[in-house]
Design a protein around this motif. Structure first.
Motif, short mmCIF file in Angstrom:
data_model
loop_
_atom_site.label_atom_id
_atom_site.label_comp_id
_atom_site.label_asym_id
_atom_site.label_seq_id
_atom_site.Cartn_x
_atom_site.Cartn_y
_atom_site.Cartn_z
N LEU A 9 13.35 -15.99 13.31
CA LEU A 9 12.66 -16.01 12.03
C LEU A 9 13.64 -15.80 10.88
N ALA A 10 13.15 -15.94 9.66
CA ALA A 10 13.94 -15.58 8.48
C ALA A 10 13.89 -14.08 8.31
N ALA A 11 14.89 -13.55 7.63
CA ALA A 11 14.93 -12.10 7.38
C ALA A 11 14.10 -11.69 6.18
N CYS A 12 13.47 -12.66 5.51
CA CYS A 12 12.65 -12.35 4.33
C CYS A 12 11.26 -11.93 4.78
N ASP A 13 11.16 -10.71 5.28
CA ASP A 13 9.91 -10.23 5.87
C ASP A 13 9.47 -8.94 5.19
N MET A 14 8.23 -8.91 4.73
CA MET A 14 7.61 -7.69 4.20
C MET A 14 8.40 -7.10 3.03
N GLY A 15 9.05 -7.95 2.25
CA GLY A 15 9.76 -7.47 1.08
C GLY A 15 11.20 -7.09 1.31
N ALA A 16 11.75 -7.37 2.49
CA ALA A 16 13.11 -6.93 2.81
C ALA A 16 14.14 -7.48 1.85
N CYS A 17 14.02 -8.75 1.48
CA CYS A 17 15.05 -9.35 0.61
C CYS A 17 14.97 -8.83 -0.82
N ALA A 18 13.86 -8.24 -1.20
CA ALA A 18 13.74 -7.66 -2.54
C ALA A 18 14.14 -6.19 -2.55
N ILE A 19 13.73 -5.46 -1.51
CA ILE A 19 13.87 -4.00 -1.54
C ILE A 19 15.19 -3.52 -0.97
N LEU A 20 15.61 -4.06 0.19
CA LEU A 20 16.81 -3.55 0.85
C LEU A 20 18.05 -3.65 -0.04
N PRO A 21 18.29 -4.77 -0.75
CA PRO A 21 19.47 -4.81 -1.63
C PRO A 21 19.45 -3.76 -2.72
N ALA A 78 0.83 -1.21 0.00
CA ALA A 78 0.00 0.00 0.00
C ALA A 78 0.86 1.25 0.00
N MET A 79 1.97 1.23 0.74
CA MET A 79 2.87 2.40 0.75
C MET A 79 3.49 2.61 -0.62
N ILE A 80 3.95 1.54 -1.23
CA ILE A 80 4.58 1.65 -2.54
C ILE A 80 3.57 2.05 -3.61
N GLY A 81 2.34 1.60 -3.44
CA GLY A 81 1.32 1.85 -4.45
C GLY A 81 0.44 3.06 -4.21
N CYS A 82 0.72 3.86 -3.19
CA CYS A 82 -0.20 4.95 -2.82
C CYS A 82 -0.14 6.14 -3.76
N GLY A 83 0.89 6.22 -4.60
CA GLY A 83 0.97 7.31 -5.57
C GLY A 83 1.50 8.62 -5.02
N LYS A 84 1.87 8.67 -3.74
CA LYS A 84 2.37 9.89 -3.12
C LYS A 84 3.79 9.66 -2.62
N PRO A 85 4.67 10.65 -2.75
CA PRO A 85 6.00 10.51 -2.14
C PRO A 85 5.90 10.40 -0.63
N ILE A 86 6.66 9.45 -0.04
CA ILE A 86 6.67 9.26 1.40
C ILE A 86 8.07 9.53 1.92
N MET A 111 3.29 9.28 -11.36
CA MET A 111 3.78 8.45 -12.45
C MET A 111 5.21 7.97 -12.17
N THR A 112 6.04 8.85 -11.61
CA THR A 112 7.40 8.45 -11.26
C THR A 112 7.39 7.31 -10.26
N LYS A 113 6.57 7.45 -9.21
CA LYS A 113 6.51 6.40 -8.19
C LYS A 113 5.97 5.10 -8.77
N THR A 114 5.00 5.20 -9.66
CA THR A 114 4.44 4.03 -10.31
C THR A 114 5.49 3.31 -11.14
N MET A 115 6.27 4.07 -11.90
CA MET A 115 7.26 3.45 -12.77
C MET A 115 8.43 2.88 -11.96
N LEU A 116 8.81 3.55 -10.87
CA LEU A 116 9.86 3.00 -10.02
C LEU A 116 9.46 1.61 -9.52
N LYS A 117 8.19 1.43 -9.23
CA LYS A 117 7.70 0.12 -8.78
C LYS A 117 7.64 -0.87 -9.94
N GLN A 118 7.05 -0.48 -11.05
CA GLN A 118 6.80 -1.43 -12.14
C GLN A 118 8.08 -1.87 -12.83
#
Length: 270
Positions: A148-160, A101-109, A219-226
């Protein structure tokens, strides 16, 4: 479109500073842990933000000298021990939905991090677009510390993607604390700010973004995600289409007219 300026959440603090929403967690005496309820209410709020025309940027700030101490030990971790697999998966999917939801909200955070920023709190900072911190910020992805594993809430995809694979590997495997200085040097934090000026500067930064072309920011935030899942050729084509759409906005015309008149453009987000 909808309005969120008058939102009165039950499980976190919310205020508007112009068109900037300022969010803080509201349990400073416990270093602002997340609960089942605050997770869900934050998720729903960021989902609604997609349609809110009165919010142009968000600051996720600290409260009482700390950002967030992660999931509450008594209110979350204890009850999870009694859940079956279905119930556990419902919880882990809900927490991941907050990041989506944070990544997809369309607003800079903008995250304004002071003091403790660990576990799910570190994830909230990670999922923000810009991160400011004080020299006292202590950030840890400490999931392995609780078995636990460190693969939580997208950490292994986003943090690197933010700090590089090797540095992310170290933080995720060990759960150790990343100092504010390390965080800035590694690119996790965009800048370090004195504690008494942190929130003010973060809000001022968000307000500057809010005066920009907000459709373009979306649009920038959308493309950064996609573009995470695109080849270079696909990304270039997607950006060509996105930019052509932005060229149809009134803000594009306003920028041209202002340039011709040697004036500063006043964007309206349409």
């Amino acid at each position: 479109m909808s309005a969120l300026a008058d939102l009165k959440p039950q499980h976190f603090n919310w205020r508007m500073d112009g068109s900037v929403a300022v969010i803080t967690l509201d349990r400073p005496e416990r270093k602002n842990p997340l609960t089942f309820e605050s997770y869900a209410e934050l998720r729903d709020t960021f989902r609604e933000m997609v349609y809110a025309d009165d919010v142009d940027a968000v600051v996720f700030a600290s409260n009482g000298g700390n950002f967030c101490s992660g999931g509450d030990v008594h209110d979350i971790i204890g009850p999870l021990l009694d859940r079956d697999m279905k119930g556990l998966l419902e919880f882990t999917r809900m927490t991941g939905d907050l990041v989506k939801a944070m990544i997809g909200c369309g607003k800079p955070i903008i995250a304004a991090v002071d003091g403790v920023c660990v576990g799910a709190g570190a994830i909230v900072a990670m999922a923000s677009d810009i991160r400011f911190a004080t020299s006292e910020a202590k950030t840890a992805f400490l999931f392995t510390r609780v078995g636990l594993a460190a693969c939580d809430m997208g950490a292994c995809a986003i943090l690197p993607r933010i700090i590089g694979q090797g540095r992310a590997n170290e933080l995720l495997f060990t759960g150790r604390t990343m100092s504010a200085e390390e965080g800035e040097r590694w690119g996790f934090f965009n800048r370090l700010i004195e504690a008494d000026a942190l929130e003010k500067e973060a809000v001022a930064y968000a307000q500057r973004l809010a005066t920009g072309p907000n459709f373009g920011h979306m649009m920038t935030k959308t493309m950064l995600k996609q573009e995470w899942a695109m080849s270079i050729d696909e990304a270039i084509e997607a950006e060509a289409q996105a930019q052509a759409i932005c060229m149809q906005t009134k803000d594009f015309r306003r920028a041209y007219d202002a340039f011709v008149a040697k004036q500063k453009p006043i964007f309206e987000g349409d």
